[in-house]
Motif scaffolding. Structure first.
Motif, mmCIF file in Angstrom:
data_model
loop_
_atom_site.group_PDB
_atom_site.id
_atom_site.type_symbol
_atom_site.label_atom_id
_atom_site.label_comp_id
_atom_site.label_asym_id
_atom_site.label_seq_id
_atom_site.Cartn_x
_atom_site.Cartn_y
_atom_site.Cartn_z
ATOM 1 N N GLU A 41 0.754 -1.096 0.089
ATOM 2 C CA GLU A 41 -0.069 -0.040 -0.056
ATOM 3 C C GLU A 41 1.060 1.306 -0.121
ATOM 4 O O GLU A 41 2.145 1.262 0.447
ATOM 5 C CB GLU A 41 -0.892 0.027 1.054
ATOM 6 N N TYR A 42 0.173 2.061 -0.549
ATOM 7 C CA TYR A 42 0.978 3.592 -0.528
ATOM 8 C C TYR A 42 0.296 4.650 0.357
ATOM 9 O O TYR A 42 -0.788 4.695 0.643
ATOM 10 C CB TYR A 42 0.839 4.245 -1.997
ATOM 11 N N TRP A 43 1.294 5.281 0.760
ATOM 12 C CA TRP A 43 0.855 6.741 1.808
ATOM 13 C C TRP A 43 -0.013 7.670 0.869
ATOM 14 O O TRP A 43 0.497 8.105 -0.187
ATOM 15 C CB TRP A 43 1.983 7.372 2.335
ATOM 16 N N ASN A 44 -1.124 7.977 1.255
ATOM 17 C CA ASN A 44 -1.914 8.781 0.434
ATOM 18 C C ASN A 44 -2.135 10.262 0.862
ATOM 19 O O ASN A 44 -3.161 11.023 0.620
ATOM 20 C CB ASN A 44 -3.383 8.368 -0.016
ATOM 21 N N GLY A 45 -1.545 10.399 2.081
ATOM 22 C CA GLY A 45 -1.576 11.852 2.678
ATOM 23 C C GLY A 45 -2.376 11.468 4.037
ATOM 24 O O GLY A 45 -2.055 12.502 5.096
ATOM 25 N N THR A 46 -3.100 10.530 4.214
ATOM 26 C CA THR A 46 -3.851 10.313 5.668
ATOM 27 C C THR A 46 -3.423 8.885 6.045
ATOM 28 O O THR A 46 -3.835 8.621 7.362
ATOM 29 C CB THR A 46 -5.445 10.824 5.175
ATOM 30 N N ALA A 47 -3.406 7.918 5.125
ATOM 31 C CA ALA A 47 -3.358 6.654 5.649
ATOM 32 C C ALA A 47 -2.818 5.758 4.273
ATOM 33 O O ALA A 47 -2.551 6.020 3.226
ATOM 34 C CB ALA A 47 -4.758 6.200 5.477
ATOM 35 N N PHE A 48 -2.190 4.670 4.687
ATOM 36 C CA PHE A 48 -1.638 3.666 3.725
ATOM 37 C C PHE A 48 -2.908 3.143 3.128
ATOM 38 O O PHE A 48 -3.738 2.338 3.824
ATOM 39 C CB PHE A 48 -0.690 2.623 4.176
ATOM 40 N N ALA A 49 -3.068 2.898 1.940
ATOM 41 C CA ALA A 49 -4.183 2.212 1.050
ATOM 42 C C ALA A 49 -3.789 1.791 -0.078
ATOM 43 O O ALA A 49 -2.867 2.348 -0.832
ATOM 44 C CB ALA A 49 -5.252 3.538 0.883
ATOM 45 N N PRO A 50 -4.635 0.957 -0.623
ATOM 46 C CA PRO A 50 -4.324 0.356 -1.984
ATOM 47 C C PRO A 50 -4.152 1.423 -3.064
ATOM 48 O O PRO A 50 -5.055 2.425 -2.956
ATOM 49 C CB PRO A 50 -5.219 -0.807 -2.133
ATOM 50 N N GLY A 51 -3.723 1.289 -4.038
ATOM 51 C CA GLY A 51 -3.475 1.953 -5.204
ATOM 52 C C GLY A 51 -2.474 3.061 -5.083
ATOM 53 O O GLY A 51 -2.122 3.565 -3.792
ATOM 54 N N LEU A 52 -1.947 3.334 -6.221
ATOM 55 C CA LEU A 52 -0.837 4.307 -6.245
ATOM 56 C C LEU A 52 -1.081 5.684 -5.767
ATOM 57 O O LEU A 52 -2.049 6.298 -6.123
ATOM 58 C CB LEU A 52 -0.138 4.272 -7.597
ATOM 59 N N SER A 53 -0.378 6.412 -5.009
ATOM 60 C CA SER A 53 -0.436 7.773 -4.425
ATOM 61 C C SER A 53 0.885 8.278 -4.391
ATOM 62 O O SER A 53 2.131 7.605 -3.984
ATOM 63 C CB SER A 53 -1.043 7.633 -3.005
ATOM 64 N N GLU A 54 0.950 9.501 -4.700
ATOM 65 C CA GLU A 54 2.176 10.452 -4.628
ATOM 66 C C GLU A 54 2.281 11.449 -3.879
ATOM 67 O O GLU A 54 1.228 12.099 -3.957
ATOM 68 C CB GLU A 54 2.820 10.602 -6.041
ATOM 69 N N ILE A 55 3.410 11.846 -3.253
ATOM 70 C CA ILE A 55 3.571 13.340 -2.707
ATOM 71 C C ILE A 55 4.370 14.191 -3.450
ATOM 72 O O ILE A 55 5.370 13.760 -4.110
ATOM 73 C CB ILE A 55 4.495 13.091 -1.240
ATOM 74 N N GLY A 56 3.695 15.250 -3.664
ATOM 75 C CA GLY A 56 4.044 16.453 -4.418
ATOM 76 C C GLY A 56 5.081 17.217 -3.569
ATOM 77 O O GLY A 56 5.290 16.954 -2.418
ATOM 78 N N ILE A 57 6.083 18.221 -4.113
ATOM 79 C CA ILE A 57 6.849 18.934 -3.590
ATOM 80 C C ILE A 57 6.455 20.477 -3.772
ATOM 81 O O ILE A 57 6.014 20.719 -4.928
ATOM 82 C CB ILE A 57 8.303 18.810 -4.400
ATOM 83 N N ALA A 58 6.349 21.235 -2.826
ATOM 84 C CA ALA A 58 6.088 22.627 -2.733
ATOM 85 C C ALA A 58 6.983 23.483 -3.378
ATOM 86 O O ALA A 58 8.312 22.996 -3.240
ATOM 87 C CB ALA A 58 5.733 23.059 -1.279
ATOM 88 N N ALA A 59 6.596 24.471 -4.074
ATOM 89 C CA ALA A 59 7.591 25.393 -4.735
ATOM 90 C C ALA A 59 8.742 26.002 -3.850
ATOM 91 O O ALA A 59 9.882 25.940 -4.343
ATOM 92 C CB ALA A 59 6.828 26.556 -5.537
ATOM 93 N N ALA A 60 8.302 26.137 -2.501
ATOM 94 C CA ALA A 60 9.244 26.769 -1.497
ATOM 95 C C ALA A 60 10.379 25.696 -1.358
ATOM 96 O O ALA A 60 11.320 26.041 -0.704
ATOM 97 C CB ALA A 60 8.207 27.087 -0.308
ATOM 98 N N ASN A 61 10.054 24.441 -1.431
ATOM 99 C CA ASN A 61 10.960 23.414 -1.088
ATOM 100 C C ASN A 61 11.624 22.862 -2.296
ATOM 101 O O ASN A 61 12.139 21.604 -2.461
ATOM 102 C CB ASN A 61 10.275 22.148 -0.355
ATOM 103 N N PHE A 62 11.781 23.610 -3.476
ATOM 104 C CA PHE A 62 12.212 23.091 -4.689
ATOM 105 C C PHE A 62 13.489 24.083 -5.162
ATOM 106 O O PHE A 62 12.983 25.402 -5.489
ATOM 107 C CB PHE A 62 11.115 22.888 -5.776
ATOM 108 N N PHE A 63 14.477 23.856 -5.215
ATOM 109 C CA PHE A 63 15.879 24.979 -5.214
ATOM 110 C C PHE A 63 16.579 24.553 -6.463
ATOM 111 O O PHE A 63 17.370 23.400 -6.537
ATOM 112 C CB PHE A 63 16.552 24.925 -4.077
#
Length: 362
Positions: free
Chosen positions: A172-194
């Motif tokens: 399972e993948y972390w979806n922001g609130t829980a580990f669940a079936p199905g692909l989930s991804e975490i984005g990068i905030a503009a302030a954390n991209f240099f």
């Protein structure tokens, strides 16, 4: 199309393989002269009827025009992009019925087929239990990404940088609130991209997750990172992405004293010894980090101080732990210890184990 200053590639929408335009007062036969120039050395010029590059700057491909208002013209190019990560200039020259040429229109663009490369720099690699590390908490995830051979290096946007957190026990993948079936991804905030370097050679990025409370003792996990560039080149195969694996271990290990025995009277104390153990994780795959070290403290209640292993004397404030030799079994020997003990006085020896995830016995 193509659009000026755009990045194109095999996965980009719109594409640079088809050239489309409009005009007015064009002759229908060879009413447009299309000149495609590869700017990346060696500079070359494309002739589409023979699908070949030349070194003649006057080279162009004549195109017929479809009548209408406006007139239209198009060409599906015969695979000219044989050099990866190259810059191109495409110029359309209009020609009227009198054979006069009008004002040229030029579009510059990049054709890029190379997938950017990502790396995970935090958490740091400290090999443990068959994984890249053993952790008892999940810190900020950091890394770098680079479009190494791009003709225009500032080619990755923060919106293209993605991170995955996957349980290797459940899939399972972390979806922001829980580990669940199905692909989930975490984005990068503009302030954390240099961007890094002048000109830009790579990008540093970081992200935090709220997954800490959902990570389970004994499970192993993987962090994946990949980046898409402006030409939509991206790594879609998870096994080929940057990866970092870790065992999550929150259970403290146990250190036990075998010698001396509690409550006994001793003439000398030449060796202190014992064993240790790190329990298997609670959840499948029941992984654990293992005992990294055993620490000892020898306390003299009569004087209120602890044993200084370096100075070989009861002279330091408590708590004061030092490391024993080995883990299971472990031993401690100091030839000065017996002579430093006061006859008739009671001493307290404390042994505690620390595992590779940083959990300490308490």
């Amino acid at each position: 199309q193509p659009v000026n200053l755009q990045h194109y590639g095999p996965n980009a929408s719109g594409g640079a393989d088809t050239v489309i335009g409009t005009g007015q007062n064009l002759r229908t036969t060879a009413g447009v002269r299309l000149a495609l120039q590869r700017l990346t050395p060696p500079t070359s010029y494309w002739y589409d009827p023979t699908a070949s590059w030349t070194n003649d700057p006057s080279t162009y491909t004549p195109l017929n025009v479809v009548p209408g208002s406006p007139q239209t013209w198009s060409l599906v190019l015969a695979s000219p992009y044989t050099v990866d990560n190259a810059s191109y200039s495409l110029t359309a020259i209009p020609v009227n019925n009198a054979g006069l040429t009008g004002t040229p229109v030029t579009r510059d663009f990049v054709y890029d087929k190379t997938i950017p490369v990502s790396a995970i720099t935090l958490p740091a690699v400290v090999a443990c239990a068959g994984a890249d590390a053993c952790l008892n908490s999940l810190p900020t995830i950091s890394g770098t990404s680079a479009d190494i051979t791009s003709a225009k290096p500032a080619s990755i946007l923060f919106t293209g940088q993605k991170v995955r957190l996957k349980s290797l026990a459940t899939g399972e993948y972390w979806n922001g609130t829980a580990f669940a079936p199905g692909l989930s991804e975490i984005g990068i905030a503009a302030a954390n991209f240099f961007p890094v370097g002048t000109p830009v050679t790579s990008y540093d990025w970081s992200t935090t997750t709220l997954a800490g409370v959902a990570l389970r003792d004994g499970e192993d996990y993987a962090i994946y990172a990949h980046a898409a560039d402006k030409a939509s080149n991206d790594q879609s195969v998870e096994a080929q992405m940057a990866a970092f694996t870790f065992v999550f271990d929150t259970a403290p290990p146990t250190g036990l004293l075998s010698q001396p025995s509690s409550g006994q009277v001793y003439l000398n104390l030449t060796t202190i010894s014992g064993t240790s153990n790190d329990p298997a994780g609670v959840y499948p795959n029941n992984k654990f980090s293992g005992v990294q070290r055993v620490e000892l403290q020898i306390y003299d209640p009569g004087s209120g101080v602890c044993w200084d292993n370096v100075g070989s004397a009861f002279s330091v404030a408590c708590p004061n732990f030092f490391i024993a030799a080995g883990v299971n079994p472990w031993t401690y020997t100091n030839v000065s210890l017996t002579g430093a003990l006061t006859s008739g006085r009671t001493y307290t020896i404390t042994a505690r184990a620390v595992d590779f995830a940083g959990n300490a016995q308490f």
